[in-house]
Design a protein around this motif. Structure first.
Motif, PDB file in Angstrom:
ATOM      1  N   PRO A 133       0.947  -1.282  -0.044  1.00  0.00           N
ATOM      2  CA  PRO A 133      -0.055  -0.021   0.026  1.00  0.00           C
ATOM      3  C   PRO A 133       0.853   1.139   0.122  1.00  0.00           C
ATOM      4  CG  PRO A 133       0.021  -0.952   2.147  1.00  0.00           C
ATOM      5  CD  PRO A 133       0.683  -1.981   1.455  1.00  0.00           C
ATOM      6  N   PRO A 134       0.558   2.120  -0.714  1.00  0.00           N
ATOM      7  CA  PRO A 134       1.279   3.737  -0.794  1.00  0.00           C
ATOM      8  C   PRO A 134       0.870   4.271   0.437  1.00  0.00           C
ATOM      9  CG  PRO A 134      -0.382   3.587  -2.195  1.00  0.00           C
ATOM     10  CD  PRO A 134      -0.472   2.285  -1.954  1.00  0.00           C
ATOM     11  N   ASP A 135       1.668   5.228   0.788  1.00  0.00           N
ATOM     12  CA  ASP A 135       1.194   6.180   1.779  1.00  0.00           C
ATOM     13  C   ASP A 135      -0.008   6.946   1.483  1.00  0.00           C
ATOM     14  OD1 ASP A 135       3.810   5.200   2.788  1.00  0.00           O
ATOM     15  OD2 ASP A 135       4.476   7.454   2.969  1.00  0.00           O
ATOM     16  N   ALA A 136      -0.762   7.456   2.756  1.00  0.00           N
ATOM     17  CA  ALA A 136      -2.109   7.919   2.765  1.00  0.00           C
ATOM     18  C   ALA A 136      -1.946   9.268   3.481  1.00  0.00           C
ATOM     19  CB  ALA A 136      -3.245   7.240   2.963  1.00  0.00           C
ATOM     20  N   ALA A 137      -2.219  10.224   2.721  1.00  0.00           N
ATOM     21  CA  ALA A 137      -2.124  11.574   3.319  1.00  0.00           C
ATOM     22  C   ALA A 137      -3.452  11.713   4.669  1.00  0.00           C
ATOM     23  CB  ALA A 137      -2.665  12.840   2.640  1.00  0.00           C
ATOM     24  N   ILE A 138      -3.226  12.525   5.856  1.00  0.00           N
ATOM     25  CA  ILE A 138      -4.007  12.808   6.900  1.00  0.00           C
ATOM     26  C   ILE A 138      -5.509  12.562   6.526  1.00  0.00           C
ATOM     27  CG2 ILE A 138      -3.572  15.059   7.071  1.00  0.00           C
ATOM     28  CD1 ILE A 138      -3.729  14.749  10.007  1.00  0.00           C
ATOM     29  N   CYS A 139      -6.176  11.918   7.073  1.00  0.00           N
ATOM     30  CA  CYS A 139      -7.905  11.882   6.805  1.00  0.00           C
ATOM     31  C   CYS A 139      -8.362  13.129   7.487  1.00  0.00           C
ATOM     32  CB  CYS A 139      -8.328  10.593   7.136  1.00  0.00           C
ATOM     33  SG  CYS A 139      -8.488   9.921   9.106  1.00  0.00           S
ATOM     34  N   ALA A 299      -8.263  15.355  -7.011  1.00  0.00           N
ATOM     35  CA  ALA A 299      -6.915  15.102  -7.125  1.00  0.00           C
ATOM     36  C   ALA A 299      -6.017  15.522  -5.755  1.00  0.00           C
ATOM     37  CB  ALA A 299      -6.043  15.199  -8.244  1.00  0.00           C
ATOM     38  N   LEU A 300      -6.582  16.815  -5.669  1.00  0.00           N
ATOM     39  CA  LEU A 300      -6.079  17.584  -4.519  1.00  0.00           C
ATOM     40  C   LEU A 300      -6.237  17.164  -3.264  1.00  0.00           C
ATOM     41  CD1 LEU A 300      -6.646  21.543  -5.588  1.00  0.00           C
ATOM     42  CD2 LEU A 300      -4.386  20.286  -5.041  1.00  0.00           C
ATOM     43  N   THR A 301      -7.649  16.483  -3.133  1.00  0.00           N
ATOM     44  CA  THR A 301      -8.167  15.950  -1.901  1.00  0.00           C
ATOM     45  C   THR A 301      -8.074  14.318  -1.879  1.00  0.00           C
ATOM     46  OG1 THR A 301     -10.407  15.951  -2.720  1.00  0.00           O
ATOM     47  CG2 THR A 301      -9.792  17.931  -1.556  1.00  0.00           C
ATOM     48  N   ALA A 302      -7.578  13.771  -2.750  1.00  0.00           N
ATOM     49  CA  ALA A 302      -7.221  12.220  -2.681  1.00  0.00           C
ATOM     50  C   ALA A 302      -6.543  11.924  -1.606  1.00  0.00           C
ATOM     51  CB  ALA A 302      -6.868  11.651  -4.164  1.00  0.00           C
ATOM     52  N   PRO A 303      -6.542  10.701  -1.103  1.00  0.00           N
ATOM     53  CA  PRO A 303      -5.286  10.178  -0.282  1.00  0.00           C
ATOM     54  C   PRO A 303      -3.837  10.347  -0.698  1.00  0.00           C
ATOM     55  CG  PRO A 303      -7.175   8.771  -0.538  1.00  0.00           C
ATOM     56  CD  PRO A 303      -7.495   9.764  -1.488  1.00  0.00           C
ATOM     57  N   ALA A 304      -3.742  10.093  -1.973  1.00  0.00           N
ATOM     58  CA  ALA A 304      -2.326  10.320  -2.482  1.00  0.00           C
ATOM     59  C   ALA A 304      -1.781  11.820  -2.321  1.00  0.00           C
ATOM     60  CB  ALA A 304      -2.425   9.767  -4.130  1.00  0.00           C
ATOM     61  N   ARG A 305      -2.817  12.744  -2.290  1.00  0.00           N
ATOM     62  CA  ARG A 305      -2.341  14.055  -2.148  1.00  0.00           C
ATOM     63  C   ARG A 305      -0.966  14.717  -3.062  1.00  0.00           C
ATOM     64  NH1 ARG A 305      -5.825  14.559   1.002  1.00  0.00           N
ATOM     65  NH2 ARG A 305      -6.160  15.576   3.088  1.00  0.00           N
ATOM     66  N   GLY A 334       2.399  24.679  -9.129  1.00  0.00           N
ATOM     67  CA  GLY A 334       2.119  23.192  -8.467  1.00  0.00           C
ATOM     68  C   GLY A 334       1.563  23.494  -7.040  1.00  0.00           C
ATOM     69  N   LEU A 335       0.350  23.050  -6.686  1.00  0.00           N
ATOM     70  CA  LEU A 335      -0.240  23.127  -5.137  1.00  0.00           C
ATOM     71  C   LEU A 335      -0.359  21.726  -4.693  1.00  0.00           C
ATOM     72  CD1 LEU A 335      -2.870  26.209  -5.567  1.00  0.00           C
ATOM     73  CD2 LEU A 335      -0.358  26.089  -5.080  1.00  0.00           C
ATOM     74  N   PHE A 336      -0.521  21.838  -3.478  1.00  0.00           N
ATOM     75  CA  PHE A 336      -0.872  20.362  -2.923  1.00  0.00           C
ATOM     76  C   PHE A 336      -1.426  20.819  -1.381  1.00  0.00           C
ATOM     77  CE2 PHE A 336       3.479  20.527  -1.832  1.00  0.00           C
ATOM     78  CZ  PHE A 336       4.186  19.509  -1.192  1.00  0.00           C
ATOM     79  N   LEU A 337      -2.031  19.964  -0.796  1.00  0.00           N
ATOM     80  CA  LEU A 337      -2.580  20.073   0.366  1.00  0.00           C
ATOM     81  C   LEU A 337      -1.702  19.337   1.677  1.00  0.00           C
ATOM     82  CD1 LEU A 337      -6.252  19.701  -0.015  1.00  0.00           C
ATOM     83  CD2 LEU A 337      -4.874  21.798   0.108  1.00  0.00           C
ATOM     84  N   PRO A 338      -1.750  19.473   2.704  1.00  0.00           N
ATOM     85  CA  PRO A 338      -1.113  18.783   3.813  1.00  0.00           C
ATOM     86  C   PRO A 338      -1.208  17.308   3.547  1.00  0.00           C
ATOM     87  CG  PRO A 338      -2.413  20.582   4.754  1.00  0.00           C
ATOM     88  CD  PRO A 338      -2.858  20.411   3.220  1.00  0.00           C
ATOM     89  N   HIS A 343       2.492  18.791   8.794  1.00  0.00           N
ATOM     90  CA  HIS A 343       2.344  19.863   7.806  1.00  0.00           C
ATOM     91  C   HIS A 343       1.124  20.565   8.062  1.00  0.00           C
ATOM     92  CE1 HIS A 343       4.735  17.094   4.825  1.00  0.00           C
ATOM     93  NE2 HIS A 343       5.236  17.847   4.729  1.00  0.00           N
ATOM     94  N   ALA A 344       0.115  19.807   8.664  1.00  0.00           N
ATOM     95  CA  ALA A 344      -1.158  20.859   8.865  1.00  0.00           C
ATOM     96  C   ALA A 344      -0.730  21.745   9.997  1.00  0.00           C
ATOM     97  CB  ALA A 344      -2.204  19.791   9.304  1.00  0.00           C
ATOM     98  N   LEU A 345      -0.125  21.323  11.118  1.00  0.00           N
ATOM     99  CA  LEU A 345       0.360  22.049  12.169  1.00  0.00           C
ATOM    100  C   LEU A 345       0.927  23.175  11.861  1.00  0.00           C
ATOM    101  CD1 LEU A 345       1.138  19.437  15.018  1.00  0.00           C
ATOM    102  CD2 LEU A 345      -0.889  21.112  14.901  1.00  0.00           C
ATOM    103  N   LEU A 346       2.030  23.179  10.932  1.00  0.00           N
ATOM    104  CA  LEU A 346       2.967  24.237  10.257  1.00  0.00           C
ATOM    105  C   LEU A 346       2.007  25.438   9.490  1.00  0.00           C
ATOM    106  CD1 LEU A 346       6.184  22.707   8.874  1.00  0.00           C
ATOM    107  CD2 LEU A 346       5.934  24.394  10.734  1.00  0.00           C
TER     108      LEU A 346
END
Length: 791
Positions: A133-139, A299-305, A334-338, A343-346
């Motif tokens: 499984p690949p890594d998944a961004a914070i839910c 794509a921005l909000t997908a678990p892959a981020r 190029g933009l991406f979410l935490p 990352h979210a805390l920063l």
């Protein structure tokens, strides 16, 4: 399944024992064994199986076994059938169920009722390949806990659950259990252990589960935890640069609105112009910076981020939200979410967009080891925000973009790799990849795993990173290849590696691999027409190719069209200096019957250059000294960019074409003069009339933007003409586009529109990178076809 046997004891003979009635459930009781394949470890699948069985009143067990999930269920037949159906269709969002198989099982001796999760058996089953499984961004649920003062994980940077968190980057071996990840050094506290054991908790069997009491901790020099975070926030807020330990490696972070900070990052990182990615707190902030369509939003909000390349908004205020140094001269960002709680805390603390880029020096692998990071980035970062959870595998950030509804993967890395892709393959093979944007691919049992993005495979550090990634992915997938597919170029480190392997070697031409990757991803069977446009790749005739039209299947091809050849004065030096490539076209382009541009047309260009250099290059071209010839679409883009004054020197691969596309924008234009001729049995695009017309219109005062747009339009028209002539001669009507030139959105749009107008089926890579990052997948596809004798 019905009960077939019964046994009655007692005085039952010779006493008229004829009829009896038994009340209770004595039929429709089944005993079945189930086996589930796919990405089913590390994604909350066993807890899902447990909940499903409990809801249906089934007894039994489930376990991670090797790379799959298996177990047994006992209960009513109709409930077992429903259980199997739910396994196929109702799995957790991160799971990818490929196959569910049920077989009869022997009834077990009576035991404890209910359903349980068993410990995974140690050791791998022979011959079975496994899916990682690949890594998944914070839910969203974990993000809510992170920001909830009443939650025990409030402001804990490593919050995760079965639906998110590290996976591929922490796995040391399979089956996927905590003891076989880098989390094994963090014993769970009582509270985490209780969540882990509770079937009703979303952290039920979440292997990376952690909290402030028992999990990894932040560090900044001698500071720990919250103090370490605040030191990093203060540094970025004051215009500094922080090296942050992310999921798949170190990242460099600074304020994206601070031009001085971004410029300093460029200087220290030795990255003068290549755009930086920007991380934003949420979709609302992203929408203030860029135009976001439905596909891009998903794509921005997908678990892959992934990083998503987006059209920049024009800012109507006094203060620009992004410094111009972030993406100099380009209309896209190029933009991406935490991706993590850290990352979210920063972003919460700083309340501004942040540059978040690879933690490396230019062209080197991203740093993963703490000591390595400090040694490598000591001259770049003003401080290190690190932690004590080791990173087992190196994964840079993925990059995608959209052309209308068409998604293109520019870089397949964190969040996407190494999730398998379908591929018709029986004997296990490895595709060694190319040189630029290097990846490798391991393939077996009907699926292919594209390994981590390494970068340009040009020196010892990247070569060592490739070998380490290969050995680890080979071990955890259990794939032991019988054959290695590689590029024809003997100078590529990937080719040299392949030649050193004790495996059957299968050479694959570079551009055949490009179009085969597209065809294999889309499941094309039989012949297709391939259009491969890129920088350079060695052809089977020993010359350099790059603008090719091929009639192919997966096992082979024949060349039916190409771009005219032109010399590259100085070889690699011409790639770094587009003005050299331009002189090569003007002075030594292939003679196909068109006159060269008159001196009065070329003089404005040559007068901009160093006279001594022009004299030297003229002599090199005339005498054919160190001037390899290439039929390259990419080099023609470089030539055009140089002629209209956009790029005389390259600071990153593909820069002239990027600037040419940015300059063209949505400008309307009249196409340039063009000519397609028959030469040596092929249809050949002669660009000499195109370049002459470009210089003439430039001299007449036509704008640079319109000239750039006209060039894109011309290449698309030429492509449609080359394809049309091939189809007229019997080529297939399915067209597969491949090569880095098709990352160019304007070119891709214009080409697809014209080919669709001819009634052709047009395909382009979506999950497989369209550039050289997809070469290894194409090599594996070709090797698999040749080994089975099927195209």
């Amino acid at each position: 399944m019905t009960a077939r046997r019964f046994h009655v004891e007692g005085i039952v003979q010779d006493v008229g024992f004829r009829r009896f009635h038994v009340e209770g459930i004595v039929q429709d009781v089944g005993f079945r064994r189930f086996h589930v394949e796919g990405i089913v470890q590390g994604v909350g699948f066993r807890p899902f199986v447990h909940r499903t069985a409990a809801e249906l009143g089934l007894d039994g067990w489930v376990a991670n076994v090797n790379g799959h999930v298996e177990g047994e269920v006992t209960g009513p037949t109709h409930a077992i059938e429903e259980f199997a159906a739910r396994l196929r269709t109702g799995a957790p969002s991160l799971a990818r169920v490929r196959r569910v198989r049920l077989t009869d099982a022997e009834p077990q001796a009576p035991g404890a009722a209910g359903f349980r999760i068993r410990n995974s058996p140690l050791g791998a089953s022979a011959g079975a390949s496994r899916e990682i499984p690949p890594d998944a961004a914070i839910c969203d649920a974990c993000l809510s806990e992170l920001r909830d003062p009443h939650d025990r994980r409030y402001r804990y940077p490593f919050v995760n659950c079965t639906g998110c968190g590290p996976r591929a980057t922490i796995i040391e071996d399979l089956p996927y259990d905590r003891i076989r990840t880098t989390m094994r050094r963090f014993p769970m506290c009582a509270a985490c252990a209780a969540e882990y054991a509770d079937p009703g908790d979303r952290r039920f069997h979440a292997e990376p589960v952690a909290c402030p009491t028992c999990g990894p901790q932040l560090a900044w020099e001698e500071l720990r935890g919250e103090q370490a975070l605040r030191a990093a926030v203060r540094t970025v807020g004051e215009g500094g640069i922080v090296a942050l330990k992310g999921l798949g490696g170190y990242q460099l972070v600074c304020d994206a609105a601070d031009g001085a900070a971004v410029a300093e990052l460029r200087r220290r990182k030795r990255r003068p112009a290549k755009p930086f990615a920007v991380m934003v707190r949420d979709l609302e902030m992203a929408a203030r910076l860029a135009q976001i369509g439905a596909g891009e939003r998903a794509a921005l909000t997908a678990p892959a981020r992934p990083v998503v390349l987006l059209g920049r908004r024009r800012w109507q205020g006094r203060t620009a939200p992004l410094a111009s140094e972030v993406h100099p001269g380009l209309p896209r960002v190029g933009l991406f979410l935490p991706t993590t709680g850290l990352h979210a805390l920063l972003l919460d603390e700083l309340a501004r967009p942040l540059v978040v880029t690879s933690g490396n020096l230019s062209d080197e692998p991203i740093a993963v080891d703490d000591k390595e990071a400090r040694d490598t980035l000591a001259t770049v970062a003003d401080g290190f925000l690190t932690h004590d959870r080791p990173i087992r595998s190196r994964y840079d950030d993925s990059v995608v973009q959209f052309t209308g509804r068409t998604r293109i993967t520019v870089r397949r890395a964190r969040g996407l790799a190494p999730a398998p892709l379908p591929l018709t393959v029986r004997q296990p093979v490895v595709g060694a990849g190319a040189q630029l944007k290097h990846t490798f691919t391991l393939a077996a049992d009907g699926r292919a795993h594209i390994g981590p993005h390494t970068g340009d495979l040009a020196d010892e550090p990247t070569y060592e990173a490739f070998m380490a990634s290969y050995e680890h992915l080979r071990a955890v997938t259990g794939i032991e290849p019988d054959a290695v597919a590689h590029d024809l170029h003997p100078g590529y480190l990937s080719t040299q590696w392949a030649e050193a392997q004790p495996l059957r070697r299968i050479p694959v031409q570079h551009h055949h691999a490009h179009v085969a990757a597209c065809a294999a991803e889309h499941g094309v069977r039989g012949r297709f027409l391939g259009v491969a446009y890129d920088g350079l790749g060695l052809g089977d005739d020993g010359t350099l190719w790059g603008g090719e039209v091929l009639v192919a299947d997966l096992s082979g091809y024949r060349r039916v069209g190409r771009f005219a050849t032109a010399p590259l004065p100085g070889g690699d030096a011409a790639v770094r200096h587009p003005s050299r490539t331009a002189l090569g076209h003007l002075l030594g382009g292939e003679d196909l019957g068109s006159p060269r541009p008159f001196p009065w047309l070329t003089r404005p260009f040559t007068d901009r250059l160093d006279p001594a250099e022009v004299t030297t290059l003229r002599a090199m071209i005339a005498r054919d000294v160190n001037c390899p010839r290439a039929s390259s679409a990419g080099r023609l883009f470089d030539t055009t960019a140089a002629l209209i004054g956009l790029a005389d020197q390259v600071t990153y691969e593909g820069e002239p074409a990027v600037l040419l596309e940015a300059t063209a924008g949505d400008e309307h234009a009249v196409p340039l003069t063009h000519r397609v001729v028959r030469a040596h049995g092929l249809w050949v695009y002669d660009p000499m009339p195109t370049l002459a017309d470009l210089l003439r219109r430039q001299l007449e005062g036509e704008s640079v933007a319109r000239l750039a747009a006209a060039f894109h339009l011309t290449v698309a028209i030429v492509t449609a003409e080359l394809v049309e002539r091939a189809v007229t001669e019997g080529a297939p009507r399915t067209v597969c586009l491949g090569g880095g030139c098709f990352v160019n959105r304007r070119l891709l749009t214009e080409v697809k529109r014209r080919l669709h107008a001819q009634g052709l089926r047009v395909l382009v890579g979506g999950e497989v990178p369209v550039g050289d990052g997809g070469i290894s997948y194409g090599q594996a596809a070709v090797a698999a076809a040749r080994l089975t004798g099927k195209g």
